[in-house]
Write a protein that holds these residues in place. Sequence first.
Motif, PDB file in Angstrom:
ATOM      1  N   ALA A 115      25.103  -5.197 -68.271  1.00  0.00           N
ATOM      2  CA  ALA A 115      24.971  -5.405 -66.826  1.00  0.00           C
ATOM      3  C   ALA A 115      23.523  -5.545 -66.365  1.00  0.00           C
ATOM      4  N   PHE A 116      22.585  -5.729 -67.294  1.00  0.00           N
ATOM      5  CA  PHE A 116      21.184  -5.728 -66.895  1.00  0.00           C
ATOM      6  C   PHE A 116      20.753  -7.117 -66.430  1.00  0.00           C
ATOM      7  N   TRP A 117      21.348  -7.583 -65.337  1.00  0.00           N
ATOM      8  CA  TRP A 117      21.004  -8.880 -64.761  1.00  0.00           C
ATOM      9  C   TRP A 117      20.064  -8.672 -63.583  1.00  0.00           C
ATOM     10  N   MET A 118      18.987  -9.441 -63.517  1.00  0.00           N
ATOM     11  CA  MET A 118      18.100  -9.405 -62.364  1.00  0.00           C
ATOM     12  C   MET A 118      18.708 -10.175 -61.197  1.00  0.00           C
ATOM     13  N   ASN A 119      18.235  -9.903 -60.012  1.00  0.00           N
ATOM     14  CA  ASN A 119      18.515 -10.708 -58.847  1.00  0.00           C
ATOM     15  C   ASN A 119      18.235 -12.184 -59.169  1.00  0.00           C
ATOM     16  N   SER A 120      19.205 -13.068 -58.945  1.00  0.00           N
ATOM     17  CA  SER A 120      19.066 -14.466 -59.370  1.00  0.00           C
ATOM     18  C   SER A 120      17.995 -15.225 -58.601  1.00  0.00           C
ATOM     19  N   VAL A 121      17.555 -14.703 -57.447  1.00  0.00           N
ATOM     20  CA  VAL A 121      16.527 -15.397 -56.668  1.00  0.00           C
ATOM     21  C   VAL A 121      15.229 -15.500 -57.460  1.00  0.00           C
ATOM     22  N   TRP A 122      14.954 -14.519 -58.313  1.00  0.00           N
ATOM     23  CA  TRP A 122      13.655 -14.446 -58.966  1.00  0.00           C
ATOM     24  C   TRP A 122      13.657 -14.902 -60.416  1.00  0.00           C
ATOM     25  N   TRP A 123      14.821 -15.119 -61.008  1.00  0.00           N
ATOM     26  CA  TRP A 123      14.812 -15.532 -62.412  1.00  0.00           C
ATOM     27  C   TRP A 123      14.405 -17.007 -62.510  1.00  0.00           C
ATOM     28  N   ARG A 124      13.683 -17.340 -63.582  1.00  0.00           N
ATOM     29  CA  ARG A 124      13.222 -18.713 -63.781  1.00  0.00           C
ATOM     30  C   ARG A 124      13.406 -19.191 -65.213  1.00  0.00           C
ATOM     31  N   ALA A 125      13.982 -18.364 -66.082  1.00  0.00           N
ATOM     32  CA  ALA A 125      14.184 -18.768 -67.474  1.00  0.00           C
ATOM     33  C   ALA A 125      15.297 -17.923 -68.069  1.00  0.00           C
TER      34      ALA A 125
ATOM     35  N   ASP B  46      29.322 -14.246 -59.485  1.00  0.00           N
ATOM     36  CA  ASP B  46      28.858 -13.103 -58.702  1.00  0.00           C
ATOM     37  C   ASP B  46      28.532 -11.879 -59.552  1.00  0.00           C
ATOM     38  N   THR B  47      28.607 -12.029 -60.889  1.00  0.00           N
ATOM     39  CA  THR B  47      28.085 -10.989 -61.772  1.00  0.00           C
ATOM     40  C   THR B  47      26.591 -10.783 -61.509  1.00  0.00           C
ATOM     41  N   VAL B  48      25.904 -11.864 -61.141  1.00  0.00           N
ATOM     42  CA  VAL B  48      24.472 -11.827 -60.837  1.00  0.00           C
ATOM     43  C   VAL B  48      24.300 -12.007 -59.334  1.00  0.00           C
ATOM     44  N   LEU B  49      23.557 -11.131 -58.707  1.00  0.00           N
ATOM     45  CA  LEU B  49      23.405 -11.141 -57.260  1.00  0.00           C
ATOM     46  C   LEU B  49      22.921 -12.497 -56.757  1.00  0.00           C
ATOM     47  N   TYR B  50      23.627 -13.065 -55.804  1.00  0.00           N
ATOM     48  CA  TYR B  50      23.338 -14.325 -55.106  1.00  0.00           C
ATOM     49  C   TYR B  50      23.612 -15.577 -55.935  1.00  0.00           C
ATOM     50  N   LEU B  51      23.999 -15.455 -57.200  1.00  0.00           N
ATOM     51  CA  LEU B  51      24.196 -16.660 -58.013  1.00  0.00           C
ATOM     52  C   LEU B  51      25.359 -17.497 -57.505  1.00  0.00           C
ATOM     53  N   ASP B  52      26.328 -16.879 -56.818  1.00  0.00           N
ATOM     54  CA  ASP B  52      27.498 -17.617 -56.345  1.00  0.00           C
ATOM     55  C   ASP B  52      27.261 -18.295 -55.004  1.00  0.00           C
ATOM     56  N   GLU B  53      26.010 -18.282 -54.509  1.00  0.00           N
ATOM     57  CA  GLU B  53      25.684 -18.944 -53.250  1.00  0.00           C
ATOM     58  C   GLU B  53      25.017 -20.284 -53.541  1.00  0.00           C
ATOM     59  N   PRO B  54      25.610 -21.418 -53.115  1.00  0.00           N
ATOM     60  CA  PRO B  54      25.011 -22.727 -53.407  1.00  0.00           C
ATOM     61  C   PRO B  54      23.631 -22.868 -52.771  1.00  0.00           C
ATOM     62  N   PRO B  55      22.742 -23.628 -53.398  1.00  0.00           N
ATOM     63  CA  PRO B  55      21.450 -23.909 -52.759  1.00  0.00           C
ATOM     64  C   PRO B  55      21.631 -24.799 -51.538  1.00  0.00           C
ATOM     65  N   SER B  56      20.612 -24.858 -50.704  1.00  0.00           N
ATOM     66  CA  SER B  56      20.679 -25.697 -49.508  1.00  0.00           C
ATOM     67  C   SER B  56      20.537 -27.168 -49.902  1.00  0.00           C
ATOM     68  N   PRO B  57      21.387 -28.045 -49.378  1.00  0.00           N
ATOM     69  CA  PRO B  57      21.257 -29.482 -49.695  1.00  0.00           C
ATOM     70  C   PRO B  57      20.075 -30.100 -48.975  1.00  0.00           C
ATOM     71  N   LEU B  58      19.710 -31.302 -49.389  1.00  0.00           N
ATOM     72  CA  LEU B  58      18.676 -32.057 -48.687  1.00  0.00           C
ATOM     73  C   LEU B  58      19.188 -32.482 -47.316  1.00  0.00           C
ATOM     74  N   ALA B  59      18.259 -32.648 -46.396  1.00  0.00           N
ATOM     75  CA  ALA B  59      18.648 -33.099 -45.060  1.00  0.00           C
ATOM     76  C   ALA B  59      17.477 -33.829 -44.418  1.00  0.00           C
ATOM     77  N   GLY B  60      17.775 -34.791 -43.542  1.00  0.00           N
ATOM     78  CA  GLY B  60      16.742 -35.474 -42.772  1.00  0.00           C
ATOM     79  C   GLY B  60      15.753 -36.225 -43.635  1.00  0.00           C
ATOM     80  N   GLN B  61      14.463 -36.100 -43.287  1.00  0.00           N
ATOM     81  CA  GLN B  61      13.394 -36.753 -44.050  1.00  0.00           C
ATOM     82  C   GLN B  61      13.004 -35.832 -45.213  1.00  0.00           C
ATOM     83  N   TRP B  62      13.725 -35.978 -46.293  1.00  0.00           N
ATOM     84  CA  TRP B  62      13.574 -35.064 -47.428  1.00  0.00           C
ATOM     85  C   TRP B  62      12.571 -35.563 -48.459  1.00  0.00           C
TER      86      TRP B  62
END
Length: 300
Positions: A52-62, A127-143
Amino acid sequence: MSAGNAHYVVVDRGGHRVWSQRGGAATFHRDLLWGPERTLDFIRRQQGGHAAFWMNSVWWRAVALLNLGERRLLVHTEREIAGYPRTGLREVRAWLKMMAALWPGWTVTWAPRGLYQVMEYLGLPYDTVLYLDEPPSPLAGQWALAPSEDDDLARVAPTLIAVRDEGGRLSFSGCWASGMAEPLLAGPAVLASAQEDATGFAALESVPWNGALLDVPGRRLDWWSLDCLLDPAWPAHHWRGWTLTDHGDAFEEVAALVGPELLLDAGTDDDVLRRLTDWFARGTADPRDRERLLRIHPAG
C-alpha cells in the motif's frame, strides 16, 4: 522544487510491494541502468516495501514495475534525462535499447500510460492511488503555441498537433504543458478550432514525445505517444463517429500521413544511441560500467 517522485513496484510469488523515492524522477534514467540485481538493491533501500505504499499521484513523475517471475520491466517517466541537452522520442528509444542490453533476458517495455497501466497490470482500481481516478483537465480555447521555439528548433513542445481542415489545409500547434491525454479529452471540435499561434509547416530538430494528426475530412485521429496518462475509456464519448488509431511510438507512421509539411530532422536511432551511451559513460565512475555502456554502440 522537487523533480517529482518515483514509484518502484516489485512483483513476485507473494504479490506486489511498493517503494517510493522523493525526487527520484530526476535520476530515474541512470538509477535503472545496471540490471535487475543492482536495481533491486537500490529499490530496497528506498522508503516503503509493502503493497500500500503509494504516494499521492499528483507528485509522482516516474514508475518502474519489475515482475521477477516473468522477467519483465515496465517503465515510464515524465521527466527528461537529467543533464542531457534534450530528451525527445529518439532519446527515449535509445535509453530503452541501452536498458535492453543491460538487462539481458528481460523484456523492457515503455508504459505510455504510466501509473494507470501499472494499476491495470496489477489488477487494482485507479483509486488505490490518491487522485489517480480523476481525469486531467482537457484543452480549451486558445490552447496552442508554436510547435518549437524560434531560436532553437530542438526545443519542441511535448505534444505536436497537426490539423487537416475541410479544405485540406494543414496547421501545426504545440501543447507545451501537456501530454496526449489532454488533447484526447478535448475532442475534435477543440483541436480543430483556429489557434492564433499555429503554423503552416513544422521543421523540428527533435521528435516530440507525442504527436497527432487530426484529419477533419476523414474524421480520423492518428497519434504517437510516450506520455498519455489516462484511462482510455475516458475520452471515448468525445470521438463518436471518428476512427482513432494509436501508433505507439511509431512517429514515422504518423509523419508519413501528415506529409512533407512536417520535417523531423532529428538524426537516426543509431546516431542518438551513440551520443547517449557516450554521455552516460562520461558520467559513470566505475570503468567496468563505462566499458559496458560503450559496448552498446552500434557498428560504424
